[in-house]
Design a protein around this motif. Structure first.
Motif, PDB file in Angstrom:
ATOM      1  N   GLU A  65       0.829  -1.207   0.000  1.00 22.09           N
ATOM      2  CA  GLU A  65       0.000   0.000   0.000  1.00 22.09           C
ATOM      3  C   GLU A  65       0.870   1.266   0.000  1.00 22.09           C
ATOM      4  N   GLU A  66       1.912   1.259   0.820  1.00 23.14           N
ATOM      5  CA  GLU A  66       2.756   2.462   0.978  1.00 23.14           C
ATOM      6  C   GLU A  66       3.473   2.850  -0.311  1.00 23.14           C
ATOM      7  N   VAL A  67       3.784   1.866  -1.166  1.00 29.42           N
ATOM      8  CA  VAL A  67       4.565   2.162  -2.376  1.00 29.42           C
ATOM      9  C   VAL A  67       3.767   2.991  -3.384  1.00 29.42           C
ATOM     10  N   LYS A  76      -5.932   0.387 -13.471  1.00 28.66           N
ATOM     11  CA  LYS A  76      -7.285   0.511 -12.920  1.00 28.66           C
ATOM     12  C   LYS A  76      -7.578  -0.531 -11.853  1.00 28.66           C
ATOM     13  N   LYS A  77      -7.165  -1.771 -12.110  1.00 32.50           N
ATOM     14  CA  LYS A  77      -7.457  -2.853 -11.168  1.00 32.50           C
ATOM     15  C   LYS A  77      -6.726  -2.627  -9.850  1.00 32.50           C
ATOM     16  N   ALA A  78      -5.441  -2.293  -9.918  1.00 33.23           N
ATOM     17  CA  ALA A  78      -4.660  -2.032  -8.699  1.00 33.23           C
ATOM     18  C   ALA A  78      -5.220  -0.840  -7.938  1.00 33.23           C
ATOM     19  N   ASN A  79      -5.719   0.141  -8.680  1.00 29.31           N
ATOM     20  CA  ASN A  79      -6.303   1.317  -8.045  1.00 29.31           C
ATOM     21  C   ASN A  79      -7.569   0.947  -7.271  1.00 29.31           C
ATOM     22  N   LYS A  80      -8.398   0.096  -7.858  1.00 28.98           N
ATOM     23  CA  LYS A  80      -9.615  -0.364  -7.178  1.00 28.98           C
ATOM     24  C   LYS A  80      -9.269  -1.181  -5.938  1.00 28.98           C
ATOM     25  N   ILE A  81      -8.236  -2.010  -6.049  1.00 30.47           N
ATOM     26  CA  ILE A  81      -7.817  -2.855  -4.931  1.00 30.47           C
ATOM     27  C   ILE A  81      -7.201  -2.015  -3.818  1.00 30.47           C
TER      28      ILE A  81
END
Length: 246
Positions: A65-67, A76-81
């Motif tokens: 999360e911190e990175v 988009k997918k990583a942003n939603k997660i």
């Protein structure tokens, strides 16, 4: 020689380094894979500055999360997660974040799911748990979190869980590090008495191969699965992302 690596803390045990090193040797590929162990995420820019020829990274505990704050783009997918475990770095130093944990988890759990597996407990609320929650939503499986301390987003704490709660959730997924080698005699503090042969216990930990959490589930007749296949699937997905970005 093209360089890849794993960003994390206390990662000498790394699955990724062994996996990719063996892959590159077997396929005679001119790549190296290294561990980049940092004490604080604030050290990340210096790491990149000192190693300008890295073109891709995996990210593990505790920086998924911190990175994100250090990335130029996030898919988009990583942003939603809300968590990143794969990073590409282009020739201009532009960093883009992805999440392949969700892919690895889905590929590894789907063959184990039966019709009655419709409700899950997620043990832990870190970066890995976010990818699990995202995937469960996609699979239309209801879920609730269990954490050590009360939070508005979590229905349960470990202290509040009852045997009836465990009976009511037929999938239990350990996203916490509890039980990882060398602490093999530890396990999440849940009422194991409620587990039945209708349960599926999934542990993201792969070392040891069978954690105490899984052993206790197995004793009750539950289907069990560790995190090794998930790691393999997510690693291959990361490999495809790195290569498509070159």
């Amino acid at each position: 020689m093209s360089r890849l690596g794993l960003l994390g803390k206390n990662i000498a045990y790394s699955f990724s380094k062994n996996y990719f090193t063996a892959k590159f040797e077997a396929e005679q590929l001119a790549y190296t894979y290294e561990n980049f162990d940092i004490e604080e995420i604030s050290e990340f820019p210096k790491l990149l500055h000192d190693n300008p020829n890295i073109f891709g990274l995996n990210v593990t505990i505790p920086y998924k999360e911190e990175v994100i704050a250090y990335l130029n783009h996030i898919d988009k997918k990583a942003n939603k997660i809300g968590a990143v475990n794969t990073i590409t770095i282009d020739s201009n130093g532009i960093l883009k974040g992805f999440n392949t944990d969700c892919y690895g988890f889905k590929k590894s759990i789907k063959p184990l799911l039966e019709k009655h597996h419709n409700k899950a407990l997620i043990l832990g609320t870190g970066g890995a748990s976010k990818a699990i929650a995202y995937t469960l939503k996609k699979l239309k499986i209801k879920f609730d979190y269990v954490s050590r301390t009360p939070k508005s987003t979590n229905k349960f704490t470990y202290d509040s869980l009852t045997i009836d709660d465990i009976k009511n959730y037929n999938i239990i997924i350990n996203c916490s590090p509890v039980g990882t080698h060398p602490n093999v005699n530890s396990c999440p503090n849940i009422p194991y008495e409620g587990i039945t042969d209708k349960h599926l216990l999934y542990d993201l930990i792969y070392n040891p191969e069978e954690t105490k959490f899984l052993k206790l589930g197995k004793m009750k007749g539950a289907t069990i699965c560790n995190g090794l296949k998930m790691l393999e699937f997510q690693a291959e997905k990361a490999w495809r992302i790195w290569n498509s970005s070159k």
